[in-house]
Design an enzyme around this catalytic site. Structure first.
Site, short mmCIF file in Angstrom:
data_model
loop_
_atom_site.label_atom_id
_atom_site.label_comp_id
_atom_site.label_asym_id
_atom_site.label_seq_id
_atom_site.Cartn_x
_atom_site.Cartn_y
_atom_site.Cartn_z
N HIS A 14 0.83 -1.21 0.00
CA HIS A 14 0.00 0.00 0.00
C HIS A 14 0.86 1.26 0.00
CE1 HIS A 14 -3.76 2.24 1.03
NE2 HIS A 14 -2.88 3.08 1.58
N GLU A 15 1.76 1.35 0.97
CA GLU A 15 2.61 2.53 1.04
C GLU A 15 3.60 2.57 -0.12
OE1 GLU A 15 1.53 4.63 2.99
OE2 GLU A 15 0.30 3.33 4.25
N HIS B 195 1.85 4.36 -2.89
CA HIS B 195 1.93 5.80 -2.70
C HIS B 195 3.27 6.33 -3.20
CE1 HIS B 195 -1.68 6.90 -0.59
NE2 HIS B 195 -1.48 6.07 0.43
N GLU C 162 -4.41 7.97 -3.09
CA GLU C 162 -4.88 6.71 -2.51
C GLU C 162 -5.20 5.69 -3.59
OE1 GLU C 162 -5.34 4.43 0.88
OE2 GLU C 162 -4.55 6.47 0.63
#
Length: 505
Positions: A269-270, A273, A299
């Site tokens: 997820h990060e 980003h 996001e």
């Protein structure tokens, strides 16, 4: 001030230097925030918040100098519409007007209170007592409402708050989006939970040493193309990324010893980003456009890599062997299909971050509805623990056992209202982008199965990431999909996937 970025040159030396100085302050504050959330000692929290408050006050002074606003208006009037020069001037003029509307002393106190709230939240979590943070949140929420009044709105006090993070969004759109999700997902979740076919998730409930989890996180970040020479990989209680600039995009994951899913999902997820930040056109650094265009678009990229790509069977056909190599017991003896089903298990729970992708949006709906209740005066900050628990029981059929498990799990409210909807909006965008991507790359699934993530990354870079803030969220969405915000692609994706996994056809 160093070399002026080329897109700034048309604005003239004085205005360009002022903008570049603003961007340097922003990057320094992001770096200080990274430190505060990862390695800074607790005893330094108060002084650290004061230092950030000083930097923030100076940043706001630079952004709200009357002569700066005048020069921006002149630049906007003479720049060619649609040009980078026009966009740079427009973005900074919007910030000028937004921050000029708020008295300097009010903003300085707000920033100081943000630091205090972050420290109080840490203390409250340790004590398991929401009361510790209540007086601080009351001040934060009062500031949010006050800022909304300063900024102004026509119909909905929520509009200027959510538009801090997603400028093209409003409360009416959110009410529609969340209403469509509740109608579609609540019945589907019930069917899945009651299905005869259920996965065995016990393989994820065994000890997985943290150093081995870190190795897995690094391998997965390499698999999706994260550039370690332009970032770093840390650990934290609540995962996050810091978009300092395209050459410095850091991320931090959460590690839980008896559930490797927490760290692998947070790394992906990060990592998503940070991939967005790393692929912004470097010529946009220091212009104000060298960063994500909205939190929802930001996001969308993290959710794409965590959920749509990171939960794709082809991705794990490529990477399951890595997991088995790092932790042979128990994974070496678990067939791929059983592993994949368990990895995608649906189990309503109390934690947003650790939620499966089917129940994920209900966590955001709950937070949104609570923010609405506070702003409307229907509830007070002290009421939040009970209201939180009641909604979890209503929507997910489970009640948090304590404040740490419930209302204290997210620290986001320490920054004010309006951010949580961006997470759902990002999921909506991600599904819309994936449908467009599939049209352009007919062998999309094959690329993933062969580990050709670069083909997918190239598409994301070209259509979304390289633009930074040079295009708005609505412009990106229109250019990529031909339309606006649409929940149908995400509902189709979730319905098809989970009806298939759980044998509900």
């Amino acid at each position: 001030m160093g070399v002026i970025a080329k897109p700034l040159e048309a604005l003239g030396t004085e205005l360009a230097a002022h903008i570049q100085k603003i961007e340097h302050y922003k990057q320094a504050l992001t770096l200080l925030s990274w430190d505060a959330r990862t390695i800074a000692p607790i005893k330094g929290a108060e002084q650290g918040s004061r230092v950030r408050g000083t930097f923030s006050a100076e940043l706001r002074r630079l952004q709200t100098e009357p002569d700066f606003g005048k020069r921006l208006e002149e630049a906007l009037a003479t720049a060619e519409p649609g040009s980078l020069t026009h966009r740079i001037a427009a973005v900074h003029l919007k910030d000028f007007k937004r921050w000029s509307a708020i008295p300097a002393h009010a903003y300085a106190e707000f920033v100081l209170e943000q630091g205090r709230t972050q420290a109080a939240w840490t203390e409250a979590r340790k004590a398991g007592d929401f009361a510790v943070v209540v007086p601080h949140l009351e001040k934060i929420f009062e500031s949010s409402a006050l800022f909304a009044a300063y900024w102004g709105y026509e119909n909905d006090v929520y509009d200027p708050l959510v538009q801090q993070f997603d400028p093209d969004l409003d409360g009416a759109t959110l009410d529609r989006v969340f209403g469509e999700f509740k109608n579609a997902l609540l019945p589907l979740i019930r069917r899945v939970v009651e299905a005869d076919r259920q996965p065995d998730t016990s393989i994820f409930e065994r000890e997985f040493p943290l150093d081995e989890q870190r190795k897995l996180g690094i391998e997965l970040l390499h698999a999706i193309g994260y550039d370690f020479d332009a970032g770093s990989f840390g650990s934290t209680v609540h995962p996050f990324s810091s978009a300092i600039n395209p050459n410095d995009a850091r991320l931090a994951a959460k590690f839980v010893e008896n559930d490797v899913r927490v760290s692998l999902w947070s790394a992906l997820h990060e990592g998503g980003h940070s991939l967005y930040t790393q692929h912004i056109d470097p010529s946009l650094i220091n212009t104000g456009l060298g960063i994500f265009t909205s939190f929802g678009i930001h996001e969308s990229q993290s959710i794409f890599f965590e959920k749509l790509l990171g939960r794709h069977p082809g991705f794990w056909e490529q990477n399951y062997a890595t997991l088995q190599r790092i932790r042979p017991e128990p994974f070496a003896n678990v067939p791929f299909d059983d592993f994949y089903f368990a990895l995608n298990a649906v189990k309503p729970g109390v934690n947003r971050f650790e939620a499966d992708e089917l129940t994920y949006n209900l966590h955001l709906i709950i937070r949104y509805e609570l923010e609405r209740a506070i702003l409307s005066g229907e509830a007070k900050v002290g009421d939040l623990p009970k209201l939180w628990d009641d909604k979890y029981e209503e929507y997910l059929g489970i009640r948090p056992r304590n404040h740490r498990e419930g209302v204290l799990q997210d620290a986001h409210w320490g920054a004010g209202f309006g951010l949580f909807p961006s997470y759902t909006l990002g999921f909506v965008y991600a599904a819309q982008f994936e449908e467009a991507l599939r049209l352009d790359l007919p062998d999309y699934d094959g690329h993933i199965q062969r580990g050709e993530i670069d083909r997918i990354q190239d598409w994301l870079t070209e259509h979304i990431q390289r633009h930074g803030s040079a295009k708005s969220a609505n412009e990106l969405l229109r250019d990529v999909t031909g339309g606006g915000i649409d929940t149908a692609p995400l509902i189709r994706y979730l319905t098809k996937k989970y009806e298939g996994l759980y044998g509900l056809y």
